[in-house]
Design a protein around this motif. Sequence first.
Motif, PDB file in Angstrom:
ATOM      1  N   SER A 112       0.843  -1.192   0.000  1.00  0.00           N
ATOM      2  CA  SER A 112       0.000   0.000   0.000  1.00  0.00           C
ATOM      3  C   SER A 112       0.878   1.242   0.000  1.00  0.00           C
ATOM      4  O   SER A 112       1.742   1.410   0.876  1.00  0.00           O
ATOM      5  CB  SER A 112      -0.912   0.015   1.232  1.00  0.00           C
ATOM      6  N   LYS A 113       0.671   2.120  -0.973  1.00  0.00           N
ATOM      7  CA  LYS A 113       1.474   3.335  -1.043  1.00  0.00           C
ATOM      8  C   LYS A 113       1.137   4.302   0.089  1.00  0.00           C
ATOM      9  O   LYS A 113       1.966   5.128   0.476  1.00  0.00           O
ATOM     10  CB  LYS A 113       1.294   4.001  -2.406  1.00  0.00           C
ATOM     11  N   ALA A 114      -0.062   4.197   0.633  1.00  0.00           N
ATOM     12  CA  ALA A 114      -0.416   5.025   1.781  1.00  0.00           C
ATOM     13  C   ALA A 114       0.312   4.541   3.036  1.00  0.00           C
ATOM     14  O   ALA A 114       0.866   5.353   3.803  1.00  0.00           O
ATOM     15  CB  ALA A 114      -1.923   5.002   2.002  1.00  0.00           C
ATOM     16  N   ALA A 115       0.343   3.231   3.251  1.00  0.00           N
ATOM     17  CA  ALA A 115       1.045   2.690   4.421  1.00  0.00           C
ATOM     18  C   ALA A 115       2.540   2.933   4.315  1.00  0.00           C
ATOM     19  O   ALA A 115       3.206   3.260   5.310  1.00  0.00           O
ATOM     20  CB  ALA A 115       0.748   1.199   4.554  1.00  0.00           C
ATOM     21  N   ALA A 116       3.098   2.769   3.116  1.00  0.00           N
ATOM     22  CA  ALA A 116       4.523   3.038   2.928  1.00  0.00           C
ATOM     23  C   ALA A 116       4.841   4.496   3.238  1.00  0.00           C
ATOM     24  O   ALA A 116       5.849   4.805   3.892  1.00  0.00           O
ATOM     25  CB  ALA A 116       4.932   2.696   1.502  1.00  0.00           C
ATOM     26  N   HIS A 117       3.968   5.400   2.794  1.00  0.00           N
ATOM     27  CA  HIS A 117       4.195   6.831   3.033  1.00  0.00           C
ATOM     28  C   HIS A 117       4.182   7.144   4.529  1.00  0.00           C
ATOM     29  O   HIS A 117       5.009   7.923   5.018  1.00  0.00           O
ATOM     30  CB  HIS A 117       3.125   7.643   2.312  1.00  0.00           C
ATOM     31  N   ARG A 118       3.260   6.540   5.265  1.00  0.00           N
ATOM     32  CA  ARG A 118       3.219   6.759   6.713  1.00  0.00           C
ATOM     33  C   ARG A 118       4.514   6.289   7.361  1.00  0.00           C
ATOM     34  O   ARG A 118       5.043   6.950   8.268  1.00  0.00           O
ATOM     35  CB  ARG A 118       2.014   6.043   7.321  1.00  0.00           C
ATOM     36  N   LEU A 119       5.025   5.143   6.915  1.00  0.00           N
ATOM     37  CA  LEU A 119       6.285   4.649   7.463  1.00  0.00           C
ATOM     38  C   LEU A 119       7.435   5.587   7.113  1.00  0.00           C
ATOM     39  O   LEU A 119       8.293   5.885   7.958  1.00  0.00           O
ATOM     40  CB  LEU A 119       6.570   3.244   6.932  1.00  0.00           C
ATOM     41  N   PHE A 120       7.454   6.079   5.889  1.00  0.00           N
ATOM     42  CA  PHE A 120       8.510   7.020   5.487  1.00  0.00           C
ATOM     43  C   PHE A 120       8.518   8.249   6.385  1.00  0.00           C
ATOM     44  O   PHE A 120       9.576   8.718   6.823  1.00  0.00           O
ATOM     45  CB  PHE A 120       8.318   7.451   4.031  1.00  0.00           C
ATOM     46  N   ARG A 121       7.348   8.788   6.664  1.00  0.00           N
ATOM     47  CA  ARG A 121       7.267   9.999   7.475  1.00  0.00           C
ATOM     48  C   ARG A 121       7.716   9.723   8.916  1.00  0.00           C
ATOM     49  O   ARG A 121       8.302  10.589   9.567  1.00  0.00           O
ATOM     50  CB  ARG A 121       5.850  10.562   7.460  1.00  0.00           C
ATOM     51  N   THR A 122       7.451   8.524   9.400  1.00  0.00           N
ATOM     52  CA  THR A 122       7.893   8.163  10.744  1.00  0.00           C
ATOM     53  C   THR A 122       9.411   8.073  10.826  1.00  0.00           C
ATOM     54  O   THR A 122      10.029   8.522  11.809  1.00  0.00           O
ATOM     55  CB  THR A 122       7.272   6.819  11.155  1.00  0.00           C
ATOM     56  N   LEU A 123      10.039   7.516   9.795  1.00  0.00           N
ATOM     57  CA  LEU A 123      11.476   7.268   9.829  1.00  0.00           C
ATOM     58  C   LEU A 123      12.314   8.474   9.410  1.00  0.00           C
ATOM     59  O   LEU A 123      13.463   8.614   9.832  1.00  0.00           O
ATOM     60  CB  LEU A 123      11.823   6.098   8.908  1.00  0.00           C
ATOM     61  N   ALA A 124      11.766   9.350   8.569  1.00  0.00           N
ATOM     62  CA  ALA A 124      12.561  10.401   7.927  1.00  0.00           C
ATOM     63  C   ALA A 124      13.282  11.334   8.898  1.00  0.00           C
ATOM     64  O   ALA A 124      14.433  11.728   8.617  1.00  0.00           O
ATOM     65  CB  ALA A 124      11.675  11.217   6.985  1.00  0.00           C
ATOM     66  N   PRO A 125      12.697  11.758  10.033  1.00  0.00           N
ATOM     67  CA  PRO A 125      13.409  12.712  10.890  1.00  0.00           C
ATOM     68  C   PRO A 125      14.782  12.241  11.354  1.00  0.00           C
ATOM     69  O   PRO A 125      15.654  13.064  11.644  1.00  0.00           O
ATOM     70  CB  PRO A 125      12.446  12.886  12.077  1.00  0.00           C
ATOM     71  N   ALA A 126      14.996  10.944  11.408  1.00  0.00           N
ATOM     72  CA  ALA A 126      16.291  10.421  11.854  1.00  0.00           C
ATOM     73  C   ALA A 126      17.280  10.261  10.704  1.00  0.00           C
ATOM     74  O   ALA A 126      18.390   9.758  10.923  1.00  0.00           O
ATOM     75  CB  ALA A 126      16.084   9.072  12.558  1.00  0.00           C
TER      76      ALA A 126
END
Length: 488
Positions: free
Chosen positions: A157-171
């Motif tokens: 799911s591109k929506a679920a992947a996007h949510r994961l990306f946003r969670t990980l990106a700050p680090a």
Amino acid sequence: MTAWTGGAPAVHIGNVGDFNAQFADGSPHVRRAGSHYSCLAAFYSPDPRILVLPGQAHDFWTRELSRVLEWPDVEVYDEVAADDGGVARALLSRPALLDRIRRSGLPVITWGRTPESERLLTRSGGGDGTGGGPGAISGAGPDDLGRALRVTRRYESKAAAHRLFRTLAPAHPGIVVPAQERMASRRRAARALAARAAAGAAAVVKTEYGVGGSGTIVVTPRQVAEAGGARSLVGHLPRGPLLIEDYVEGSGSGTGPCRELTFDAVVDGEGAVRPVGVGVMDIEGTGYQGVTVGPGVVPDAPAEVAERFASAVGRVLAAEGYRGWYDVDFVMDGAGRLAPVEINVRLTGPAAAFVIQARLAGVQGGRPLVRTLDRLPLGARLPAAALADHLGEVSRRCRSLGVTLLPTVVTAAFEPDPYVGVALAARTPGALDAAEAVVRSANDALGRMFADPGVSSGPRSGPRAGTRSGRRAVAGSRRTPRPRRRRS
């Protein structure tokens, strides 16, 4: 690559059409395209021993692969399903072939997980390479396979992947995640696109699920104007929930050869993430066409950013129960930052390039550059014998440049819009470019050859309709009796 295969030979099952049908519209066209792409099953691991394909595996193709890649005996079972797919389901109705796979004692690798493939793996008693690698999960139980299937569906799911990306990106410095909004209706999507167009902004419109770029389009203000409004554009999009995402502009460093990147990795049987490598993808519109991998293809800085971020994604997949191959695709922006755009929780087109690279490194030494070109148009429809002649001549011309050519997709040469896939391996980027130009030029020449009756085509004046490659033994492989396609 050792983390993927454990150095073990394996059974390769070409279930691309089955996998894609879960996330696309499941139409005969989608399944047929997946059937052709199932040719990549030959490259699921460096050492296939049993190869199961939905369509016909032309003898010249398997013979050439066995010669160049120095494969030991390979059993080829082809035409196991109709042109529109259903490989795993067809295998479940073929107890003799399933028994042969079971008796081999080899792990089983599929392109990706489906409910039917899970049933197949449970019955065959083998491990699934897409769930941990042949040496990693042989003997995995139904609960393990079921967890991996759920993770596959979740992050495709591109929506679920996007949510994961946003969670990980700050680090992760060097990563930027474009904003994404889920549209409650087609009318709302049209209004959102119209507003962006009025502001002079492009947008990426995605269906939540899609493979190989299907269900994804870039919408520019000019396109909206030419279509007579955003509502008309939205009306042509595939069914299903729509996501609108900011378009990542590329300028300066973002317009170079590293605009579209992919990083592939493996989650091994212990849940550790094992990087495979980074590559530069060839994207036409939004559709994947191929990849180039190898030393120096991607500069160190973006390669390191991609590896760190994709490895973090892999650790999340592992924690949730996934084992196997995956990749993360990126787009480079104008500042040289990487924007992650999707996760592929399965084998991938780039996986074939990495496998070919690993096999050729073992056979020829060194670490070659490999470029895959998955959908090269042919100027004419070619039956198997004529295609063999054509690719044989092109291969000889590439060898004169110091380039190895491997046919990769050979079953689509007689389609209404015929095409072929190849992989090129060389020591330098210049040699790759020269060989690609040779292949494209030769393919284009076919159209002129058959359009002009005064132009000679060599030993025959043109492709003979209905010609087949025959059912003779394949040098370097063992061709076992193949199950005939059943018709209802």
